[in-house]
Design an enzyme around this catalytic site. Structure first.
Site, short mmCIF file in Angstrom:
data_model
loop_
_atom_site.label_atom_id
_atom_site.label_comp_id
_atom_site.label_asym_id
_atom_site.label_seq_id
_atom_site.Cartn_x
_atom_site.Cartn_y
_atom_site.Cartn_z
N HIS A 82 -1.19 1.27 -1.23
CA HIS A 82 -1.29 1.70 0.17
C HIS A 82 -1.18 3.21 0.30
O HIS A 82 -0.71 3.71 1.33
CB HIS A 82 -0.21 1.02 1.02
CG HIS A 82 -0.53 -0.40 1.36
ND1 HIS A 82 -1.41 -0.76 2.35
CD2 HIS A 82 -0.09 -1.56 0.83
CE1 HIS A 82 -1.50 -2.08 2.43
NE2 HIS A 82 -0.70 -2.58 1.50
N SER A 115 4.49 -2.24 2.01
CA SER A 115 3.29 -2.55 2.78
C SER A 115 3.58 -3.25 4.10
O SER A 115 2.77 -3.18 5.02
CB SER A 115 2.34 -3.40 1.94
OG SER A 115 2.99 -4.56 1.48
N LYS A 175 -8.56 -1.25 -0.90
CA LYS A 175 -8.04 -0.77 0.38
C LYS A 175 -8.80 0.51 0.76
O LYS A 175 -9.97 0.45 1.09
CB LYS A 175 -6.53 -0.61 0.30
CG LYS A 175 -5.85 -1.98 0.18
CD LYS A 175 -4.34 -1.96 0.14
CE LYS A 175 -3.79 -3.38 0.19
NZ LYS A 175 -2.99 -3.74 -0.96
C1 LIG Z 1 -2.79 -4.94 -1.85
C2 LIG Z 1 -1.77 -4.69 -2.89
C3 LIG Z 1 -1.92 -5.18 -4.19
C4 LIG Z 1 -3.06 -6.10 -4.56
O1 LIG Z 1 -4.24 -5.39 -4.67
P1 LIG Z 1 -5.59 -6.21 -4.98
O2 LIG Z 1 -6.46 -5.22 -5.64
O3 LIG Z 1 -6.09 -6.69 -3.66
O4 LIG Z 1 -5.22 -7.34 -5.87
C5 LIG Z 1 -0.97 -4.85 -5.13
N1 LIG Z 1 0.09 -4.09 -4.83
C6 LIG Z 1 0.28 -3.62 -3.59
C7 LIG Z 1 1.48 -2.78 -3.29
C8 LIG Z 1 -0.64 -3.91 -2.58
O5 LIG Z 1 -0.43 -3.46 -1.34
#
Ligand SMILES: *Cc1c(COP(=O)(O)O)cnc(C)c1O
Length: 396
Positions: free
Chosen positions: A212, A184, A243
């Site tokens: 992502h 990320s 996201k």
């Molecule tokens: C954003 C993200 C998370 C966390 O996701 P949430 O639903 O906001 O807790 C977990 N793993 C990765 C790779 C992320 O980019």
């Protein structure tokens, strides 16, 4: 004495500020979108730092579905899933996520952080081994800490190192390789074909966190296994609804039926935390419907990404190469990254500087992220601002 602890914390915070590593929060007065209105700021800002990849965070179809969920299924569940917190729409969303990713079943969590925090201790015991990419998300790292399995870490996307760690774990009862599908901070892809080859050669399961990627990577938006053509060779995936799939909250695990079934019985964040709110569940169903019906948002996002990467690279910025809508613009120095972000704000562009401990020391950057909701004019204005400020700060 506790008063000493408070003083200690004050001095730690002072250190963080002096090193230019303090992360302030800026309240927005608008919904999330391709441009936003920040509190105490006159002009709207072009927003290049949300995970709003498909522009669904304030999409009319999502708002309508959230309202419908609210009207038909109420505001909250006031229960965990197994007591009285499961509605028909929770089951429908689990079915839909599983089908979308191409797995037996899926289980919802309050967040992907919770999904990753909960899974490892359920699947693995002290006779097992978990082999994890060094750039994996914090939630994977924490989840692994909670389990008793032997822990091995391989250098980011380094297949020789992964092989060495698989060999080192040969004595374990079960082996699980876990990686982010997309890293990320860098916007780079895990080498899933090679990871699957090695896992098969060394009798290991593969888990991919596609937070992502879900919704916009791969022909159908099914994520990095689809993009790499390794569906069926990845055994477990996790991902977020926070996201591309609307940006509210919630996460999931998909996998073989027994994996999902045992998580329902044993995963602590599932058993001991409240059900996802009906409005979010209903809107996430709508997001998946929308993505099944049309590739238009994915295509728009890919177009915007191509355009921005091309122009910002041609301007001479030090960009991590790739095709993902995460476009990191490197400054190296943390203070410089903060200056770049602050100056861009003056030019009407909202970006965030990332520095240690979110990225390694000396690898500070401004991480830009494209959205399907950006129009060409917004991207052009953002690029012009980058060029003006980049020259001023001698980055180009
Ligand atoms: C954003 C993200 C998370 C966390 O996701 P949430 O639903 O906001 O807790 C977990 N793993 C990765 C790779 C992320 O980019």
């Amino acid at each position: 004495m506790s008063i000493e602890l408070i003083k200690h914390l004050q001095s730690v915070l002072e250190d963080i500020r002096q090193q230019g590593l303090f992360k302030p929060e800026r309240p927005l007065e608008s919904p999330q979108g391709p441009s936003v209105h920040a509190q105490n700021w006159d002009e709207d800002l072009i927003n290049l730092c949300a995970n709003n990849y498909l522009g669904l965070a304030n999409h009319p179809d999502m708002l309508a579905a959230a309202h419908e969920g609210l009207d038909n299924h109420g505001f909250g569940m006031a229960s965990v899933r197994f007591i009285c917190g499961t509605q028909d729409i929770h089951k429908a969303l689990e079915r839909k996520v599983a089908d979308f990713v191409g797995m037996d079943d899926a289980i919802l969590f309050s967040s992907c952080f919770d999904a990753n925090a909960g899974i490892f201790e359920v699947l693995l015991g002290e006779n097992d081994a978990v082999i994890s990419d060094s750039l994996n998300h914090a939630s994977i790292i924490d989840g692994i800490r909670l389990c008793k399995a032997q822990r091995l870490r391989y250098a980011n996307n380094d297949m020789a190192d992964l092989e060495a760690k698989l060999i080192a774990a040969a004595g374990a009862r079960f082996r699980l390789v876990v990686t982010d599908g997309v890293f990320s901070m860098d916007g780079t892809f895990a080498n899933l074909p090679a990871i699957c080859d090695l896992a098969e050669a060394h009798d290991a399961l593969v888990m991919v966190d596609d937070s992502h990627a879900i919704g916009f990577i791969g022909e159908r938006g099914a994520g990095t296994p689809e993009m790499h053509g390794v569906e069926g060779r990845v055994h477990i995936t996790s991902g977020t609804f926070g996201k591309a799939l609307g940006g509210a909250s919630g996460g999931y695990i998909t996998g073989p039926q027994p994996v999902v079934d045992i998580l329902r019985q044993r995963a602590r964040p599932y058993l001991f935390s409240n059900s996802l709110a009906p409005s979010i569940v209903n809107a996430t169903l709508a997001a998946l419907d929308l993505l099944e019906a049309s590739a238009e948002l994915r295509r728009q996002l890919a177009d915007n990404t191509r355009y921005f990467r091309e122009r910002i690279g041609a301007a001479g910025f030090d960009v991590i190469a790739g095709t993902h809508p995460i476009v990191p613009i490197m400054t190296g120095d943390a203070v410089k990254a903060q200056q770049l972000a602050a100056e861009l704000m003056q030019h009407g562009v909202y970006v965030t500087a990332f520095s240690f401990p979110v990225v390694p020391q000396g690898m500070a950057r401004v991480r830009t992220q494209m959205s399907a909701a950006h129009d060409r004019e917004q991207l052009e204005r953002a690029i012009d601002a980058f060029i003006a400020v980049g020259k001023q700060l001698q980055l180009i």
